[in-house]
Motif scaffolding. Structure first.
Motif, PDB file in Angstrom:
ATOM      1  N   LEU A  75       0.827  -1.208   0.000  1.00 46.52           N
ATOM      2  CA  LEU A  75       0.000   0.000   0.000  1.00 46.52           C
ATOM      3  C   LEU A  75       0.863   1.260   0.000  1.00 46.52           C
ATOM      4  O   LEU A  75       0.482   2.281  -0.580  1.00 46.52           O
ATOM      5  N   GLU A  76       2.021   1.182   0.644  1.00 40.83           N
ATOM      6  CA  GLU A  76       2.952   2.316   0.621  1.00 40.83           C
ATOM      7  C   GLU A  76       3.330   2.647  -0.814  1.00 40.83           C
ATOM      8  O   GLU A  76       3.402   3.825  -1.195  1.00 40.83           O
ATOM      9  N   GLY A  77       3.552   1.618  -1.625  1.00 39.43           N
ATOM     10  CA  GLY A  77       3.868   1.836  -3.035  1.00 39.43           C
ATOM     11  C   GLY A  77       2.726   2.510  -3.778  1.00 39.43           C
ATOM     12  O   GLY A  77       2.948   3.355  -4.653  1.00 39.43           O
ATOM     13  N   ILE A  78       1.485   2.148  -3.444  1.00 38.58           N
ATOM     14  CA  ILE A  78       0.313   2.771  -4.069  1.00 38.58           C
ATOM     15  C   ILE A  78       0.244   4.253  -3.699  1.00 38.58           C
ATOM     16  O   ILE A  78      -0.065   5.106  -4.541  1.00 38.58           O
ATOM     17  N   ILE A 136      -5.738  10.095   0.665  1.00 35.18           N
ATOM     18  CA  ILE A 136      -5.474   8.655   0.804  1.00 35.18           C
ATOM     19  C   ILE A 136      -6.776   7.869   0.662  1.00 35.18           C
ATOM     20  O   ILE A 136      -6.854   6.873  -0.066  1.00 35.18           O
ATOM     21  N   HIS A 137      -7.819   8.327   1.348  1.00 34.10           N
ATOM     22  CA  HIS A 137      -9.102   7.623   1.302  1.00 34.10           C
ATOM     23  C   HIS A 137      -9.718   7.643  -0.094  1.00 34.10           C
ATOM     24  O   HIS A 137     -10.508   6.750  -0.435  1.00 34.10           O
ATOM     25  N   ALA A 138      -9.369   8.625  -0.898  1.00 36.08           N
ATOM     26  CA  ALA A 138      -9.958   8.759  -2.236  1.00 36.08           C
ATOM     27  C   ALA A 138      -9.282   7.874  -3.280  1.00 36.08           C
ATOM     28  O   ALA A 138      -9.766   7.782  -4.409  1.00 36.08           O
ATOM     29  N   ILE A 139      -8.187   7.222  -2.925  1.00 39.09           N
ATOM     30  CA  ILE A 139      -7.465   6.387  -3.893  1.00 39.09           C
ATOM     31  C   ILE A 139      -8.322   5.189  -4.295  1.00 39.09           C
ATOM     32  O   ILE A 139      -8.846   4.472  -3.443  1.00 39.09           O
ATOM     33  N   ASP A 140      -8.446   4.967  -5.583  1.00 42.50           N
ATOM     34  CA  ASP A 140      -9.175   3.795  -6.080  1.00 42.50           C
ATOM     35  C   ASP A 140      -8.317   2.547  -5.875  1.00 42.50           C
ATOM     36  O   ASP A 140      -7.094   2.590  -5.961  1.00 42.50           O
ATOM     37  N   LEU A 230      -0.512   1.117   7.445  1.00 35.39           N
ATOM     38  CA  LEU A 230      -1.308   1.203   6.227  1.00 35.39           C
ATOM     39  C   LEU A 230      -2.073  -0.092   6.012  1.00 35.39           C
ATOM     40  O   LEU A 230      -1.525  -1.188   6.115  1.00 35.39           O
ATOM     41  N   ASP A 231      -3.352   0.035   5.710  1.00 41.41           N
ATOM     42  CA  ASP A 231      -4.200  -1.140   5.537  1.00 41.41           C
ATOM     43  C   ASP A 231      -5.488  -0.680   4.865  1.00 41.41           C
ATOM     44  O   ASP A 231      -5.639   0.486   4.499  1.00 41.41           O
ATOM     45  N   TYR A 232      -6.397  -1.601   4.703  1.00 44.75           N
ATOM     46  CA  TYR A 232      -7.751  -1.246   4.290  1.00 44.75           C
ATOM     47  C   TYR A 232      -8.562  -1.025   5.564  1.00 44.75           C
ATOM     48  O   TYR A 232      -8.416  -1.759   6.535  1.00 44.75           O
ATOM     49  N   GLY A 233      -9.409  -0.010   5.558  1.00 41.72           N
ATOM     50  CA  GLY A 233     -10.178   0.267   6.763  1.00 41.72           C
ATOM     51  C   GLY A 233     -11.397   1.110   6.459  1.00 41.72           C
ATOM     52  O   GLY A 233     -11.679   1.457   5.311  1.00 41.72           O
ATOM     53  N   ASN A 234     -12.111   1.457   7.513  1.00 41.33           N
ATOM     54  CA  ASN A 234     -13.341   2.220   7.385  1.00 41.33           C
ATOM     55  C   ASN A 234     -13.029   3.719   7.453  1.00 41.33           C
ATOM     56  O   ASN A 234     -12.527   4.197   8.476  1.00 41.33           O
ATOM     57  N   PRO A 235     -13.311   4.485   6.397  1.00 42.44           N
ATOM     58  CA  PRO A 235     -12.946   5.908   6.408  1.00 42.44           C
ATOM     59  C   PRO A 235     -13.659   6.713   7.474  1.00 42.44           C
ATOM     60  O   PRO A 235     -13.076   7.650   8.035  1.00 42.44           O
ATOM     61  N   ALA A 236     -14.918   6.369   7.780  1.00 47.33           N
ATOM     62  CA  ALA A 236     -15.646   7.124   8.807  1.00 47.33           C
ATOM     63  C   ALA A 236     -14.979   6.966  10.170  1.00 47.33           C
ATOM     64  O   ALA A 236     -14.848   7.928  10.935  1.00 47.33           O
ATOM     65  N   SER A 237     -14.549   5.750  10.459  1.00 45.89           N
ATOM     66  CA  SER A 237     -13.865   5.483  11.725  1.00 45.89           C
ATOM     67  C   SER A 237     -12.557   6.256  11.816  1.00 45.89           C
ATOM     68  O   SER A 237     -12.277   6.925  12.812  1.00 45.89           O
TER      69      SER A 237
END
Length: 339
Positions: A75-78, A136-140, A230-237
């Motif tokens: 994810l750092e690379g992304i 970051i949250h907007a990245i597809d 870095l991971d996948y997670g809930n943006p609201a949280s």
């Protein structure tokens, strides 16, 4: 091996040069240890400095540790490709994480940037931090890569009384503090779990650890460091918790203006349509999980006495923080209703 010998071997392995100055301890996070290492190359003294992170050996023993770090590296690379302002780990022979004698390290270019001053955070810094998180949250990303386990956080099931009893039996300095706050800790855990159950079913790439200690400032622009979370997670949280941390909840001196500016920066970059942040305020009590980790360290689950003492200090400061959050709950909820 001693740390100096480990560093010598590390820099020879990576071909970065010979260490030319005493290795300096650098103030870093609460789990890993950071060093500044200066090397010479081809006889030129002090030609370049690096930041080196020595990953906590106890954390590296966990079953999922290496797979978690591999995911964060990907994810750092992304983030690099998306031009997010970060300080990425250096790569050697296709690997970022380096192993020397069973110890694991990351190496970074040294930046003469300023760490965030927790006591003097500005509205502009809150706006820029929120905007960076939003970017970051907007990245597809490819949704099929993400399993359902990332959609919802597990409910917290910490047995606070058991920890208090254990601390009492061990005659630990944290025993009385835990016993005095059992009711508060149970309340905080219930509020946290209720908030997690209310979270919207949204997922994104996120940096849950992008609090002020992990952002440096170079020419008044942010540089995000310590990207191992870095991971996948809930943006609201994540936006709620980080908005509160940037606004002073960590230092028990919260600014409602900072909350407003963080969300303004965030929504300028990303808006998923969720705005019921007052109903997930209980996420502010996520500190109870950091508290549990430090209770364990304070009771001896650590590498040495220095780390155990850090655990004791963090137990004390984290309980004070939870008490502060509880005292500010209604005021903060009122501000969140405006976001």
């Amino acid at each position: 091996m001693q740390m100096k010998d480990l560093m010598i071997s590390l820099f020879r392995k990576t071909g970065l040069g010979e260490i030319s100055r005493p290795i300096e301890n650098v103030s870093g996070g609460f789990m890993h240890r950071m060093y500044k290492v200066t090397v010479s190359d081809n006889g030129v003294e002090d030609c370049k400095s690096f930041a080196v992170k020595h990953l906590n050996p106890e954390i590296m023993k966990r079953p999922q540790a290496h797979s978690n770090y591999a995911r964060s590296e990907k994810l750092e690379g992304i983030l690099e490709q998306a031009h997010i302002p970060i300080v990425p780990a250096l790569c050697f022979d296709g690997k970022k994480m380096q192993e020397i004698d069973g110890n694991f390290f990351y190496i970074f270019d040294w930046h003469d940037a300023k760490l965030t001053d927790w006591d003097n955070i500005t509205d502009e810094q809150c706006f820029l931090a929120g905007n960076t998180l939003g970017r970051i949250h907007a990245i597809d990303f490819e949704s099929e890569q993400v399993t359902k386990e990332h959609n919802k956080s597990e409910l917290s099931k910490i047995e606070w009384k058991n920890y208090a009893d254990h601390a009492t039996e061990a005659k630990s300095e944290i025993a009385n503090l835990l016993k005095q706050n059992l009711e508060l800790l149970d309340y905080a855990q219930n509020q946290l779990n209720n908030a997690r159950e209310f979270l919207p079913d949204i997922i994104c790439i996120s940096d849950e650890d992008m609090d002020p200690k992990n952002v440096m400032w170079e020419n008044a622009k942010p540089l995000v460091i310590d990207l191992e979370c870095l991971d996948y997670g809930n943006p609201a949280s994540h936006v709620l918790q980080l908005a509160l941390q940037w606004s002073g909840i960590t230092t028990c001196n919260l600014s409602l203006d900072h909350v407003k500016h963080f969300f303004e920066g965030y929504h300028k970059a990303y808006d998923n349509g969720f705005h019921e942040y007052s109903k997930i305020f209980g996420l502010a009590y996520t500190w109870i999980e950091w508290l549990e980790y430090n209770i364990q360290r304070a009771l001896g689950t650590c590498t040495d006495e220095a780390e155990r003492q850090m655990g004791v200090e963090q137990v004390q400061s984290t309980i004070q923080r939870i008490k502060y959050i509880h005292s500010m709950e209604n005021i903060i909820k009122s501000e969140l209703e405006k976001q």
